[in-house]
Design an enzyme around this catalytic site. Structure first.
Site, PDB file in Angstrom:
ATOM      1  N   GLU A 249      35.007  50.425  44.429  1.00  7.01           N
ATOM      2  CA  GLU A 249      35.522  49.250  45.146  1.00  7.01           C
ATOM      3  C   GLU A 249      37.039  49.404  45.178  1.00  7.01           C
ATOM      4  O   GLU A 249      37.717  49.151  44.188  1.00  7.01           O
ATOM      5  CB  GLU A 249      35.137  47.952  44.414  1.00  7.01           C
ATOM      6  CG  GLU A 249      33.643  47.727  44.273  1.00  7.01           C
ATOM      7  CD  GLU A 249      32.986  47.246  45.554  1.00  7.01           C
ATOM      8  OE1 GLU A 249      33.681  47.076  46.576  1.00  7.01           O
ATOM      9  OE2 GLU A 249      31.767  47.056  45.540  1.00  7.01           O
ATOM     10  N   CYS A 283      41.505  41.822  46.549  1.00  8.06           N
ATOM     11  CA  CYS A 283      41.179  43.006  47.349  1.00  8.06           C
ATOM     12  C   CYS A 283      40.845  42.610  48.774  1.00  8.06           C
ATOM     13  O   CYS A 283      41.331  43.207  49.719  1.00  8.06           O
ATOM     14  CB  CYS A 283      40.033  43.766  46.709  1.00  8.06           C
ATOM     15  SG  CYS A 283      38.637  42.728  46.323  1.00  8.06           S
TER      16      CYS A 283
END
Ligand code: NAD
Length: 477
Positions: A249, A283
């Protein structure tokens, strides 16, 4: 000054050396964190390896029950742990609920929810094929030892995203938190490991070198990493040597596209938090905003009014909505990107000048008269700054959204949801939200494409990601 401890094989572990953890709002030293040695990392992996068969052999219902008890421990200690998140990471304490600032209390509430949901899920045997000659079933087996490496932006929540699905399906875990936000994570693991068998959940702490030792251990069966693309590439290279499967990720540079039929007033609050949740240190925040010429001034005015209404300060003070940037390196990056934009002729609509004084405070900053190719548009700022780029045709905005080598999230904002959906399907991103941004959910798979990584977390797909499939193929008489 307290030196905090790692958890290994059910015991508190100190190291020969330690490092400081500082409050990003005040510069105050909060405590010391052990610097795990290579031997201590190897010991943690050995403990996880030894504990794994018995953990996997437990009846499913027992593992579920223990994880529900983990959720209870998180709930009971939520205020203690939220206080650590605020003091160490910077986000305000905030509250829980749609009208509240999504801060540390929200992060702890998320930890509880992202524990209860995977704990309640099952991975039943799937029937791949059956006829009169054969029956082929797909079973799910744990990988073994999961090495989990986490960043500093949502330190406890991202750790939980890795720990709980892994444990649910019978893996054991060695977690290394970010060196910038270790104490809260070590404390959370200390508390929840008390109700788990020794060795099932272990931590090591330190910088990149310690993470490097962990992922290079051949006894690690799966690596789950959240962090920057640069580190992800390094870890992937190590994993390739051992053929260790990975979930990555990585960084994003999410585009948000406002369509010409959007109502600037109606979308402003969603856009604001889509870009500035956790001071933009998320993010999947909107990191570049594409707005049609006709709506440009109205959208900018709405966002500016919101930006200027949000009090910034020490997150421990009631009423604080925006906190500091977590660390000096990130602060310097944000400042550089804004300064470069200004020097190239962009307009700083609001913010753009840090207030000075203690703490890494940088105001919410909107930047216009900027184009694709500028460093502030093309690099992930990961901070409280949003470049706003004009477009004429929707085609231009779609091409702009897709031109970078990132693809974590994106969003499309408009009144006609079907028109927005048509645009969404053409965007190269793991998730495209419509009239919201970053709206993750524990049942909905989440992950990136292109340079933003591979693999999924959350929901059934997230559970599958920490298993390996095994086919049982039976010949019929
Ligand atoms: P980072 O890559 O610098 O650090 C992440 C973790 O990796 C830390 O624990 C660090 O110590 C460790 N690490 C560093 N070098 C290592 C090595 N060689 N081997 C093993 N481990 C190593 O990232 P960061 O600055 O902490 O986090 C910010 C980045 O994370 C941003 O790019 C952001 O977009 C990304 N992020 C992505 C997601 C997502 O879900 N995709 C979520 C949050 C943050």
């Amino acid at each position: 000054m307290q030196t905090f401890t790692n958890t290994c094989d059910g015991r508190a572990v100190s190291s020969a050396t330690s490092f400081e953890s500082r409050n990003p709002a005040t510069g105050e030293v909060l405590g010391r964190v052990p610097n795990s040695s290579a031997e201590e990392v190897a010991r943690a992996v050995a403990a996880a390896k030894a504990a794994q068969p018995a953990w996997a052999a437990r009846p499913d219902a027992e593992r579920k029950d223990l994880l529900m008890q983990v959720a209870d421990v998180l709930k009971a200690n939520a205020e203690y742990l939220a206080t650590w998140v605020t003091r160490e990471q910077g986000k305000p304490l905030g509250g829980i609920g749609p009208d509240q600032v999504p801060g540390s209390r929200f992060e702890l509430w998320g930890c509880e929810v992202w524990t209860r949901v995977p704990a309640s899920l099952d991975l039943p045997v799937e029937l791949a094929f059956e006829d009169e000659t054969r029956r082929d079933e797909v079973h799910r087996r744990p990988c073994g030892v999961v090495a989990a490496i986490t960043p500093w932006n949502w330190p406890l929540l991202i750790a939980i995203w890795k720990i709980i699905p892994s444990l649910r399906v019978g893996n054991t875990v060695v977690l290394k938190p970010s060196e910038y936000t270790s104490i809260g994570t070590l404390e959370m693991v200390r508390l929840i490991a008390e109700i788990l068998p020794p060795g099932v959940l272990n931590t090591v702490s330190g910088g990149g070198e310690v993470g490097g030792w962990l992922v290079d251990d051949p006894r690690v069966d799966k690596i789950s990493f959240t962090g920057s693309s640069t580190t992800g590439a390094r870890i992937a290279a190590t994993a390739a040597r051992h053929l260790t499967p990975t979930t990555m990720e990585l960084g994003g540079n999410d585009a948000a596209i406002v369509l010409p039929d959007a109502d600037p007033k109606a979308i402003a609050m969603g856009l604001f938090w889509g870009a500035f949740l956790n001071m933009g240190q998320t993010c999947a925040c909107a990191k570049r905003l594409y707005v049609p010429d006709a709506l440009h001034d109205a959208v900018v005015a709405e966002l500016k009014a919101l930006a200027e209404a949000m009090p910034m300060g020490d997150g421990m003070q009631p009423g604080t909505v925006m906190g500091p940037i977590q660390n000096r390196m990130q602060f310097d990056k944000v400042r550089r990107l804004v300064d470069e934009a200004r020097a190239a002729g962009a307009t700083i609509v609001c913010g753009g000048t840090p207030p000075g004084g203690p703490g890494h405070f940088y105001p919410v900053t909107l930047v216009t008269d900027i184009r694709d190719g500028a460093s502030l548009v093309d690099e992930e700022q990961f901070g409280p700054v949003l470049p706003i780029v004009r477009y004429r045709e929707v085609e231009e905005a779609i091409a702009a959204a897709n031109r970078l080598d990132t693809g974590l999230g994106a969003s499309v904002w408009g009144s006609d949801v079907e028109a927005a959906r048509a645009v969404a399907t053409r965007i190269q991103a793991g998730t495209v939200w419509i009239n919201q941004h970053g709206a993750i959910h524990p049942m909905v798979p989440f992950g990136g494409v292109k340079g933003s990584g591979w693999g999924l977390e959350f929901g059934i797909d997230g559970l599958k990601a920490v298993t390996r499939p095994q086919v049982i193929s039976v010949k019929k008489a």
